[in-house]
Design a protein around this motif. Structure first.
Motif, PDB file in Angstrom:
ATOM      1  N   TYR A  38       0.811  -1.215   0.000  1.00  0.00           N
ATOM      2  CA  TYR A  38       0.000   0.000   0.000  1.00  0.00           C
ATOM      3  C   TYR A  38       0.843   1.263   0.000  1.00  0.00           C
ATOM      4  O   TYR A  38       1.812   1.388   0.740  1.00  0.00           O
ATOM      5  N   TRP A  64     -10.320  10.323   5.969  1.00  0.00           N
ATOM      6  CA  TRP A  64      -9.712   9.045   5.621  1.00  0.00           C
ATOM      7  C   TRP A  64      -9.416   9.018   4.126  1.00  0.00           C
ATOM      8  O   TRP A  64     -10.165   9.588   3.336  1.00  0.00           O
ATOM      9  N   LEU A  67      -7.566   3.330   0.302  1.00  0.00           N
ATOM     10  CA  LEU A  67      -6.302   2.739  -0.137  1.00  0.00           C
ATOM     11  C   LEU A  67      -6.482   1.708  -1.250  1.00  0.00           C
ATOM     12  O   LEU A  67      -5.562   0.975  -1.571  1.00  0.00           O
ATOM     13  N   ILE A  95     -10.304  -0.966   2.533  1.00  0.00           N
ATOM     14  CA  ILE A  95      -9.158  -0.507   3.323  1.00  0.00           C
ATOM     15  C   ILE A  95      -9.006   1.005   3.195  1.00  0.00           C
ATOM     16  O   ILE A  95      -8.975   1.550   2.093  1.00  0.00           O
ATOM     17  N   PHE A  97      -7.203   4.743   5.259  1.00  0.00           N
ATOM     18  CA  PHE A  97      -6.169   5.298   6.138  1.00  0.00           C
ATOM     19  C   PHE A  97      -6.685   6.566   6.813  1.00  0.00           C
ATOM     20  O   PHE A  97      -7.241   7.445   6.152  1.00  0.00           O
ATOM     21  N   VAL A 104      -4.914   2.333   9.968  1.00  0.00           N
ATOM     22  CA  VAL A 104      -5.541   1.730   8.789  1.00  0.00           C
ATOM     23  C   VAL A 104      -6.717   0.893   9.275  1.00  0.00           C
ATOM     24  O   VAL A 104      -6.610   0.155  10.257  1.00  0.00           O
ATOM     25  N   LEU A 118       1.735  -2.891   5.065  1.00  0.00           N
ATOM     26  CA  LEU A 118       1.523  -1.467   5.311  1.00  0.00           C
ATOM     27  C   LEU A 118       2.824  -0.735   5.626  1.00  0.00           C
ATOM     28  O   LEU A 118       2.820   0.479   5.788  1.00  0.00           O
TER      29      LEU A 118
END
Length: 130
Positions: A38, A64, A67, A95, A97, A104, A118
């Motif tokens: 990622y 956020w 990802l 997913i 962040f 995450v 990650l």
């Protein structure tokens, strides 16, 4: 009467135990991470203390970044207007962040996650902060 007082007391104690800060333990075996390494897309990176704005409401708090490998969506948290949650529900992108605490989260697992996959994201963040 005494028994009901004791029951109320133990219920109050249980309620008191539920208050306060809680430690969040991430999931280390999230199957939704797949084999990806990622990284942030250029368009989702941020500089300084300002978070990139939510695509839908323009808020710059509690945001956020999705990802998913080709997605550059930025959405606000479920404690704001829930735009990242809505993004997940309409796209299936699991997913994301957090710009607030660099965590995450996987919506499919309903859990914070951590994984060696990650680490490149963490290195990218560290380089950007220097």
């Amino acid at each position: 009467m005494r028994e009901s007082n004791q029951a109320a007391s133990s219920e109050q104690i249980n309620d008191e135990n539920r208050r306060g800060p809680f430690a969040i333990v991430p999931k280390y075996d999230c199957p939704h991470l797949g084999d990806n390494a990622y990284l942030f897309l250029q368009s989702t990176q941020h500089t300084g203390d300002q978070q990139p704005p939510c695509v839908d409401c323009n808020k710059t708090e509690e945001n956020w970044a999705c990802l998913h490998e080709t997605c550059n969506y930025i959405g606000c948290s479920r404690y704001q207007q829930k735009h990242m949650l809505n993004h997940h529900q309409t796209t299936g992108h699991n997913i994301c962040f957090s710009f607030s605490d660099n965590s995450v989260f996987c919506y499919a697992c309903d859990s914070y996650v951590d994984s060696p996959q990650l680490h490149s994201l963490n290195r990218q963040l560290n380089r950007a902060s220097h």
